[in-house]
Structures are given as structure tokens and as C-alpha cells.
Design a protein around this motif. Structure first.
Motif, PDB file in Angstrom:
ATOM      1  N   GLY A  80       0.856  -1.202   0.000  1.00 44.69           N
ATOM      2  CA  GLY A  80       0.000   0.000   0.000  1.00 44.69           C
ATOM      3  C   GLY A  80       0.882   1.238   0.000  1.00 44.69           C
ATOM      4  O   GLY A  80       2.086   1.166   0.292  1.00 44.69           O
ATOM      5  N   ILE A  81       0.275   2.377  -0.285  1.00 41.06           N
ATOM      6  CA  ILE A  81       1.042   3.627  -0.320  1.00 41.06           C
ATOM      7  C   ILE A  81       0.225   4.732   0.360  1.00 41.06           C
ATOM      8  O   ILE A  81      -1.014   4.652   0.412  1.00 41.06           O
ATOM      9  CB  ILE A  81       1.397   4.004  -1.791  1.00 41.06           C
ATOM     10  N   GLY A  82       0.910   5.734   0.883  1.00 40.80           N
ATOM     11  CA  GLY A  82       0.238   6.868   1.534  1.00 40.80           C
ATOM     12  C   GLY A  82      -0.601   6.388   2.704  1.00 40.80           C
ATOM     13  O   GLY A  82      -0.149   5.607   3.548  1.00 40.80           O
ATOM     14  N   ILE A 139      -3.574  -3.412  -0.146  1.00 41.58           N
ATOM     15  CA  ILE A 139      -4.462  -2.366   0.378  1.00 41.58           C
ATOM     16  C   ILE A 139      -4.499  -1.183  -0.589  1.00 41.58           C
ATOM     17  O   ILE A 139      -3.466  -0.571  -0.884  1.00 41.58           O
ATOM     18  CB  ILE A 139      -3.956  -1.864   1.757  1.00 41.58           C
ATOM     19  N   SER A 140      -5.685  -0.869  -1.083  1.00 39.44           N
ATOM     20  CA  SER A 140      -5.839   0.320  -1.913  1.00 39.44           C
ATOM     21  C   SER A 140      -7.316   0.695  -1.927  1.00 39.44           C
ATOM     22  O   SER A 140      -8.152  -0.116  -2.332  1.00 39.44           O
ATOM     23  CB  SER A 140      -5.347   0.043  -3.346  1.00 39.44           C
ATOM     24  N   LYS A 141      -7.602   1.907  -1.477  1.00 40.21           N
ATOM     25  CA  LYS A 141      -9.005   2.322  -1.443  1.00 40.21           C
ATOM     26  C   LYS A 141      -9.573   2.432  -2.854  1.00 40.21           C
ATOM     27  O   LYS A 141     -10.620   1.902  -3.171  1.00 40.21           O
ATOM     28  CB  LYS A 141      -9.136   3.652  -0.700  1.00 40.21           C
ATOM     29  N   SER A 142      -8.816   3.137  -3.711  1.00 44.36           N
ATOM     30  CA  SER A 142      -9.296   3.294  -5.086  1.00 44.36           C
ATOM     31  C   SER A 142      -9.195   1.973  -5.838  1.00 44.36           C
ATOM     32  O   SER A 142      -9.955   1.703  -6.759  1.00 44.36           O
ATOM     33  CB  SER A 142      -8.457   4.344  -5.812  1.00 44.36           C
ATOM     34  N   GLY A 143      -8.216   1.174  -5.435  1.00 46.18           N
ATOM     35  CA  GLY A 143      -7.990  -0.102  -6.128  1.00 46.18           C
ATOM     36  C   GLY A 143      -7.292   0.073  -7.454  1.00 46.18           C
ATOM     37  O   GLY A 143      -7.116  -0.895  -8.197  1.00 46.18           O
TER      38      GLY A 143
END
Ligand code: PA5
Length: 435
Positions: A80-82, A139-143
Motif C-alpha cells: 500500500g502507499i500513503g 491495500i488500496s481504497k481506489s484499487g
């Protein structure tokens, strides 16, 4: 209940009570916006009630998955990032041994990917993963974020080669949007266990969702206590309506007063190396929330005494553009005293019997005094100790103060339009269709 205390005496003694009294109404109005949801960004306020209103069934399922994955993993890869990794890393690095990578405990050791495109980093990661049993959270909200998507392809291919496709899909969990995005679609297609990042919780406010909780639990830390600390701080932030009683409102007030008086940079300072990712998480939280419309304090950080030997000269004597927020932790988890030496050739026998914390505290006090004399305003945040409970308190404290501070500054603290600029250029350069 150990409480976070904020000390602003130095600033008040220099500026007087008047600016504090003047800004109080504005701060209260900003707080009302957060609670009523009647200002810009109100579709991203899910974090305000999250410590109480998280999905309890999903939380129980998460604990079962953590137990299952922990039993078969020595290493846990968090991709994941940020906002999709900094919160987890902050808590894990604050609580684990600094030498955890070399002296492993029973719990999986957490490593990170998707936060960088450094090629050698991935070669080194895959070499580690060749030799260790591991599992993965992507993990990525936007995907659709490129960095974690690239990392996931690389790690997924390695995992499938090492364990076979069926077992690989038992070693991956996906944390993403409930309905859309490439990661959502991959997870559905491959049958990975999925956890949801609620629509109304932005990345940098998501540490108390599975984004932060799952990796923290995998590292062996107590997420119930983390949530308890956040719940108690939430109650305080919501119930108390004066600057004197509400530390988050006071912090938001002081940084806005100083900003209006020409301060451009805020440095988060701590004397504990294991709080370095508290600073990284805080930098994203404040930088991405407030750095808009050519406004906002630039978040920076210092570690004492380490950085006094690199940045100390500038802070003491360089351009006067910064304030400091010093996080002072009263009690260490362990004790180390300075031992005696009959020859005293190093001349430090005067320190014999003192603990490193006593020495560190004197360094911190000396620094506060020196920087105040050098014209740097200092806010002090006192924390009793570092554990899951106080970290939960700090998370909510900084989040709430950030929302209040951003609205007081006159920006929408919950969007991040500026992050798109580099992506467009990068996609064009890489030949992404449509760019
Ligand atoms: O706070 C934010 O919204 C961002 O920093 C995101 O967390 C970051 O860009 C990663 O986005 P995503 O989780 O969609 O991959």
C-alpha cells in the motif's frame, strides 16, 4: 486513563492570551462543521465516529483471518502507499523492537511494498520471500493506484510460484472499496478474503479501519486497546468545547495563530527513534489535508538528539520560519542506567545512576529553552507512555485537530486534488491508454 496534555505556556507567555481568546469562536465553528457535516468535504467524515461505529462483524472476521495467517507466516507483506500503509507502519514501528528484523519473535515480521518503485527494493524483497513463509495484505481504497498494483503483480506471481495458485489465494487478503476498482475485481475473481474501506473514510484517516488494524494485529499488537484509546480521545474531543479543556482544539488554534503570524513550517519533534513513523503519518495527514490553495504549514520532523547534530544549527540560527511541536513521552517501557567506570577517562561519571530517559529529558528541555531563545515557538504534547492505548489516543487527537485546523485555515481538509498532477504526467510518459 493516561491523557494527552498540550502545553502552550511558551507561546502564551510570548503572545499573551488575546490571540487564543480571539480564535476560540472560529475553532468551535470549525469543530461544529466536523460534527454536523455541513461544510465542504462532508462526504469524508466517516472517521469522526469510527472508533465507536466500526463494523464489529468484520472486525471479528479480521481477528480470525489474522490467527489463520499468523499460524503459517513468518513474514507479512503489506502492500500500500500513503494512507494505505503509513498508519499501520506508525503503530507497528512505535511498538516493536528496533531490531525486530534480526531478532524475530513469534509473530510475523511486517515488511512493506507498493510504497516505492525502487527496482532493487523488489529484488531484495523477493530474495527474502524465497526463504520465508509469508502472506500478504494488498491495500488500496481506489484499487487503481499504480505503485501498489505493480507491487502486487510482482508479489502475487512470486506467491503463486512458491505455493501454487490455490494456496496463494489462501495467503492473500485484499482491503479495498466495497463495490468498485481493479483490486476489488481481482479479489472477487480470485476469491481472496476482502475487507472494506468505507466510502466516507479517506486514505489518511483510515488507520482505524482494516487498513491499519489488520497489519497491526498481524504484528501481534492489541487492536482492542488501540480502539479504546481512540474512543476515549473521541469522547474528550467531542464533549469539551473550550480550548482549555480540549487539547485537539487548542493544538488547531495554536498552529493557526502561528501561521497567521508568518510561521511557514511545523516540525514534529520527538526524542524516541521508534516514533519516526508517527512523524511520517502526521506529515501525510497534515500535508495532504492542509496544503491547498497555496496555504498551509509545511510539515517537517526532527528526532532528538539525532537531528540536533544535523539540523540543530538551522533551527537555532537559520531563517525564522518554523514552529515546533514536541511530543514528550514520560515513561519508557524499560530502563537503562549509565554504568560506573572507575577510571572515568570519558569524563561522564557525573551521569552514573541516571537513566537514559533522565538524560534524554534534559536534552529535550535544553532544546526547548534554546529554540525558544532562538525565536522558535514551541508547543509541547505530553504523553504518559507509548502503548496501543496511547497510540489510539494520539491517532484520534491528531485526526480531529487536523479536521478542525483545516476548516479554520479555510480549506477542504478531506480532498487531495494536487496528488493527481504527477500521475497524469507519469501515465503520459508511460503510454497509458487515454493519457
Ligand atoms: O490519503 C489519501 O487518500 C492518499 O494518500 C491515499 O491513501 C494514497 O494515495 C493511496 O491511495 P489508494 O488507497 O487509493 O491506493
Amino acid at each position: 486513563m493516561g491523557q494527552i496534555k498540550i502545553k502552550t505556556d511558551h507561546i502564551v507567555s510570548k503572545m499573551g492570551q488575546e490571540p487564543i481568546a480571539q480564535i476560540e469562536k472560529e475553532i468551535l465553528a470549525a469543530k461544529e462543521h466536523l460534527l454536523k457535516g455541513d461544510a465542504e468535504g462532508n462526504d469524508f467524515l466517516g472517521w469522526v465516529n469510527l472508533p465507536e461505529e466500526y463494523d464489529k462483524a468484520e472486525y471479528a472476521r479480521m481477528k480470525a483471518d489474522v490467527a489463520r495467517l499468523s499460524a503459517k507466516s513468518k513474514v507479512f507483506v503489506v502492500i500500500g502507499i500513503g494512507g494505505s500503509y503509513l498508519g499501520a507502519r506508525m503503530v507497528i514501528e512505535a511498538l516493536q523492537s528496533e531490531f525486530a528484523s534480526m531478532v524475530r519473535g513469534e509473530k510475523p515480521y511486517v515488511v512493506y511494498a507498493g510504497h516505492t518503485l525502487g527496482e532493487d527494493y523488489y529484488t531484495q524483497l523477493l530474495t527474502l520471500l524465497d526463504h520465508e513463509n509469508y502472506s500478504v495484505a494488498v491495500i488500496s481504497k481506489s484499487g487503481t493506484t499504480t505503485e501498489p498494483a505493480v507491487a502486487f503483480r510482482i508479489v502475487k506471481a512470486h506467491l503463486e510460484k512458491k505455493y501454487g495458485k490455490a494456496e496463494a489465494s489462501q495467503r492473500i487478503v485484499a482491503i479495498t472499496d466495497a463495490r468498485k476498482g481493479a483490486l476489488h475485481d481481482i479479489a472477487v475473481n480470485e476469491g481472496y478474503p476482502m475487507y472494506v474501506i468505507p466510502d466516507n473514510v479517506g486514505g489518511r484517516f483510515s488507520v482505524l479501519t482494516p487498513v491499519g488494524l489488520l497489519p497491526i494485529a498481524m504484528a501481534g499488537f492489541d487492536t482492542d486497546r488501540l480502539l479504546q484509546g481512540a474512543q476515549d480521545m473521541r469522547r474528550l474531543c467531542i464533549e469539551k468545547n473550550t480550548l482549555a479543556e480540549n487539547p485537539a482544539m487548542m493544538y488547531a488554534a495554536v498552529r493557526n495563530i502561528l501561521y497567521r503570524n508568518g510561521i511557514k513550517v511545523e516540525m514534529l519533534v520527538s526524542s524516541l527513534p521508534n516514533l519516526r513513523y508517527l512523524a511520517e503519518w502526521w506529515k501525510q495527514l497534515y500535508g495532504e489535508s492542509e496544503g491547498k490553495d497555496h496555504k498551509g504549514l509545511l510539515p517537517h520532523s526532527l528526532s532528538i538528539t539525532t537531528d540536533l547534530h544535523s539540523m540543530g544549527q538551522y533551527v537555532q540560527d537559520g531563517e525564522r520560519l518554523m514552529m515546533e511541536t514536541m511530543v514528550h513521552v514520560a515513561k519508557p517501557a524499560t530502563h537503562v542506567d549509565v554504568p560506573t567506570d572507575e577510571h572515568n577517562l570519558d569524563g561522564i561519571n557525573y551521569l552514573v545512576g541516571k537513566s537514559l530517559t533522565e538524560i534524554n529529558d534534559c536534552a529535550m528541555q535544553g532544546t526547548v529553552q534554546a529554540h525558544l531563545e532562538g525565536g522558535v515557538p514551541v508547543v509541547e504534547i505530553d504523553v504518559d507512555r507509548i502503548d496501543e492505548y496511547t497510540l489510539g489516543q494520539m491517532i484520534y487527537f491528531f485526526e480531529f485537530a487536523c479536521g478542525v485546523s483545516g476548516y479554520t485555515l479555510g480549506v477542504n481538509p478531506f480532498n487531495q486534488p494536487g496528488v493527481e498532477a504527477y500521475k497524469k504526467n507519469m501515465f503520459h510518459l508511460l503510454g497509458k491508454p487515454g493519457f
